[in-house]
Design a protein around this motif. Sequence first.
Motif, PDB file in Angstrom:
ATOM      1  N   LYS A  48       0.828  -1.222   0.000  1.00  0.00           N
ATOM      2  CA  LYS A  48       0.000   0.000   0.000  1.00  0.00           C
ATOM      3  C   LYS A  48       0.853   1.260   0.000  1.00  0.00           C
ATOM      4  O   LYS A  48       0.376   2.338  -0.324  1.00  0.00           O
ATOM      5  CB  LYS A  48      -0.923   0.002   1.220  1.00  0.00           C
ATOM      6  CG  LYS A  48      -1.963  -1.084   1.192  1.00  0.00           C
ATOM      7  CD  LYS A  48      -2.760  -1.114   2.480  1.00  0.00           C
ATOM      8  CE  LYS A  48      -3.698  -2.300   2.485  1.00  0.00           C
ATOM      9  NZ  LYS A  48      -4.421  -2.432   3.731  1.00  0.00           N
ATOM     10  N   ASP A  49       2.130   1.103   0.380  1.00  0.00           N
ATOM     11  CA  ASP A  49       3.046   2.240   0.400  1.00  0.00           C
ATOM     12  C   ASP A  49       3.919   2.306  -0.857  1.00  0.00           C
ATOM     13  O   ASP A  49       4.850   3.110  -0.905  1.00  0.00           O
ATOM     14  CB  ASP A  49       3.940   2.163   1.646  1.00  0.00           C
ATOM     15  CG  ASP A  49       3.116   2.222   2.918  1.00  0.00           C
ATOM     16  OD1 ASP A  49       2.127   2.973   2.962  1.00  0.00           O
ATOM     17  OD2 ASP A  49       3.449   1.496   3.871  1.00  0.00           O
ATOM     18  N   LYS A  54       0.001  -0.070  -5.332  1.00  0.00           N
ATOM     19  CA  LYS A  54      -1.063  -0.009  -4.321  1.00  0.00           C
ATOM     20  C   LYS A  54      -2.474  -0.158  -4.876  1.00  0.00           C
ATOM     21  O   LYS A  54      -3.359  -0.603  -4.162  1.00  0.00           O
ATOM     22  CB  LYS A  54      -0.945   1.263  -3.491  1.00  0.00           C
ATOM     23  CG  LYS A  54      -1.196   2.542  -4.245  1.00  0.00           C
ATOM     24  CD  LYS A  54      -1.029   3.729  -3.314  1.00  0.00           C
ATOM     25  CE  LYS A  54      -1.293   5.027  -4.033  1.00  0.00           C
ATOM     26  NZ  LYS A  54      -1.099   6.152  -3.145  1.00  0.00           N
TER      27      LYS A  54
END
Length: 195
Positions: A48-49, A54
Amino acid sequence: SRGLGDVYKRQTNIRAIYKDMDGDIWISQNRLGWGIYKKDNEHVLWYKDMPDLKNLSGMESVNCFAGYPSMNGEIWLGPAYQPLIYILKKEKGKVTLSAKIDLQRYIKTPGNNPQFFYEDKKHNIWIVTSLGLLVKPYNEHDIRTTGFLQREITGLTEDTAGNIWISTRKDGVLCLTVSDDFKICLLYTSDAADE
């Protein structure tokens, strides 16, 4: 010093683990998705980073990772619930999407999701899906169908003669011969219930 066990102590349902060429550990956790544990700073970099990754479908639950020497630095990622293989590159600590393989092109039935990968001694990459067996021949770009449709394959290995051995949940152990065009013939079967 805090180790990987401390990072994942309370995390359950670890689906896959892989060590890349930099020594970083890739781990897939069923609810958090996947991340890369960096031993040098004891930090987990979650998908997600990662800006390039993501928003990709299926990243929250990954069945398998693979990065064999013959793959020239590529890392394959197989989502648990999508008929896709993401081909990633990791350079200078940054992970980016290099390509995507749609497995529905090869087996049209819904649910053709990757389960795991295996590289044989000729550097062919075998792709076990929830519906059967595909192969990416060494030095070829495309994936080929093998004609072997078998649900619930649990393992795959190769013997010294080049035969492919498959374990299954319901049909025991199968030994397969592979033709030059990667079509599969059943050589031996051992039903687990016949012991």
